[in-house]
Motif scaffolding. Structure first.
Motif, PDB file in Angstrom:
ATOM      1  N   ALA A  69      -9.850 -11.890   3.261  1.00  0.00           N
ATOM      2  CA  ALA A  69      -8.701 -12.677   2.797  1.00  0.00           C
ATOM      3  C   ALA A  69      -7.900 -13.228   3.963  1.00  0.00           C
ATOM      4  O   ALA A  69      -6.746 -13.619   3.804  1.00  0.00           O
ATOM      5  CB  ALA A  69      -7.806 -11.814   1.912  1.00  0.00           C
ATOM      6  N   GLY A 120      -8.980 -12.913  -1.779  1.00  0.00           N
ATOM      7  CA  GLY A 120      -7.699 -13.610  -1.726  1.00  0.00           C
ATOM      8  C   GLY A 120      -7.448 -14.467  -2.950  1.00  0.00           C
ATOM      9  O   GLY A 120      -6.291 -14.662  -3.362  1.00  0.00           O
ATOM     10  N   THR A 151      -6.015 -12.290  -5.591  1.00  0.00           N
ATOM     11  CA  THR A 151      -4.618 -12.031  -5.241  1.00  0.00           C
ATOM     12  C   THR A 151      -3.738 -13.193  -5.661  1.00  0.00           C
ATOM     13  O   THR A 151      -2.646 -12.993  -6.218  1.00  0.00           O
ATOM     14  CB  THR A 151      -4.496 -11.781  -3.731  1.00  0.00           C
ATOM     15  OG1 THR A 151      -5.311 -10.667  -3.371  1.00  0.00           O
ATOM     16  CG2 THR A 151      -3.052 -11.524  -3.328  1.00  0.00           C
ATOM     17  N   ALA A 158      -5.462  -6.948  -0.618  1.00  0.00           N
ATOM     18  CA  ALA A 158      -6.343  -8.095  -0.844  1.00  0.00           C
ATOM     19  C   ALA A 158      -7.701  -7.924  -0.189  1.00  0.00           C
ATOM     20  O   ALA A 158      -8.638  -8.647  -0.496  1.00  0.00           O
ATOM     21  CB  ALA A 158      -5.686  -9.380  -0.338  1.00  0.00           C
TER      22      ALA A 158
END
Length: 289
Positions: free
Chosen positions: A56, A84, A87, A167
Motif C-alpha cells: 500500500a 490500499g 482501505t 493496510a
C-alpha cells in the motif's frame, strides 16, 4: 501438495492467475530474471492475470510504473489489486471528516486522498490537532522516523478511540537472499499488543482481498474459483489466504521461502499449497511449444 518443474503447466491449467508481487515477480535485486516470459505466454494463451499485493506504499499507477521502469510493461495499473484499495473503500464508508493520520510514505497517502479525506503524517500529529484525528492507518514501514512515529502512534491510540487500519499485513519482507526487514504489519502487531486494542486488517491472508478481486472479475465474465490460482512466496499470507478463499495455490521459492526450508515450514505451520514450484518463470522453450 505436488512438486512441479515448469510453471507453464500452471498457466495451461487455469484461466486466471493471481500473482503476489514481492518474492514472485520481483525481489530485493530487481525483477525475477526472465519473468517476462511468463507474461508473454499468458498473452499468447489469452489468459488473464492480476497482481494481488499487500503493498500500500504507492498507488496502482505508481506500482505499475515501477515495473515499467524495470522493463516489464505487461503489468498495468488495471492489473494491480492492492490492499490500499480496500482501505480506501473502508474510509469512504466509515470516516466522514477530520484528519486521517498515517504511517508511511507520502505516496501511500494516495489511498486516503482518493477517498476525499485530509491526510496527516504521524510526525505532524500534535496537541493542537489530535482531537481532529478520526482514523489511523498503517501504510508502509518507510517515510517516518520509527522512534518518534511509533511512540506518537501509541499515545494517539491511548488518547483517541478511533479505528486503526492495517493496510499492509506483511510482518517481514526479504532485503537480501538471506535477510529480512520488518514490515509495517509487524510494527502494527507490536503497537496492537502495547495499546491492547484490535486493529482492522486489509490484505492477504484475509478473504476481503480475494473477494475484492473475484467480484471485480465477475463484473465482466463468468468465472469460478476452480479456474483461478494464487501464486505466492509466503505461506502465512499468499498461500493461507488463497486456501481460505477456496483457490488452488502455488508456493514459489524465489522470495520468503527457500528450497532447503519449505518442507519443514509447511509441516510446522500446517499451511499446505496445492503445488510447489521453483519460480513463476517459464522455461526458455515455452513460447515455442
Amino acid at each position: 501438495m505436488k512438486r512441479i518443474e515448469d510453471f507453464k503447466s500452471i498457466i495451461d491449467r487455469y484461466e486466471i492467475v493471481f500473482f503476489d508481487a514481492f518474492g514472485v515477480l520481483k525481489t530485493h535485486s530487481g525483477l525475477v530474471p526472465c519473468i517476462e516470459r511468463t507474461f508473454e505466454y499468458l498473452k499468447a494463451q489469452n489468459k488473464e492475470y492480476y497482481i494481488v499485493t499487500n503493498d500500500a506504499s504507492r498507488s496502482p499507477g505508481q506500482l505499475a510504473q515501477s515495473y515499467h521502469d524495470k522493463g516489464l510493461y505487461a503489468v498495468t495499473a488495471d492489473r494491480i489489486i492492492s490492499s490500499g484499495q480496500l482501505t480506501k473503500e473502508y474510509l469512504e464508508l466509515k470516516v466522514d471528516d477530520g484528519y486521517v493520520a498515517y504511517l508511511g510514505t507520502q505516496e501511500s497517502a494516495h489511498y486516503i486522498e482518493s477517498a476525499g479525506l485530509k491526510t496527516l503524517p504521524i510526525r505532524d500529529v500534535n496537541s493542537s490537532n489530535i482531537d481532529k484525528v478520526n482514523a489511523l492507518i498503517f501504510m508502509d514501514d518507510e517515510g517516518f522516523d520509527w522512534f518518534e512515529g511509533l511512540n506518537k502512534t501509541v499515545n494517539l491510540l491511548r488518547k483517541r478511540t478511533i479505528p486503526a487500519i492495517v493496510a499492509n499485513t506483511d510482518y517481514a519482507y526479504p532485503v537480501s537472499k538471506h535477510d529480512v526487514g520488518i514490515a509495517i504489519g509487524g510494527l502494527a502487531q507490536m503497537i496492537e499488543t502495547i495499546v491492547g486494542k484490535r486493529f482492522i486488517r486489509f490484505g492477504k491472508p484475509d478473504s476481503q482481498m480475494f473477494m475484492f478481486a473475484y467480484d471485480l472479475i465477475r463484473e465482466y465474465r463468468t468465472i469460478s474459483k476452480k479456474q483461478i490460482v494464487m501464486v505466492g512466496d509466503t505461506l502465512q499470507t499468499d498461500i493461507l489466504g488463497g486456501n481460505k478463499f477456496g483457490l488452488d495455490t502455488v508456493l514459489v521459492l524465489t522470495g520468503n521461502m527457500q528450497e532447503f526450508d519449505y518442507q519443514n515450514r509447511i509441516e510446522s505451520t500446517g499451511i499446505v499449497p496445492t503445488y510447489v514450484c521453483n519460480s513463476a518463470v517459464l522455461g526458455p522453450d515455452a513460447l515455442a511449444l
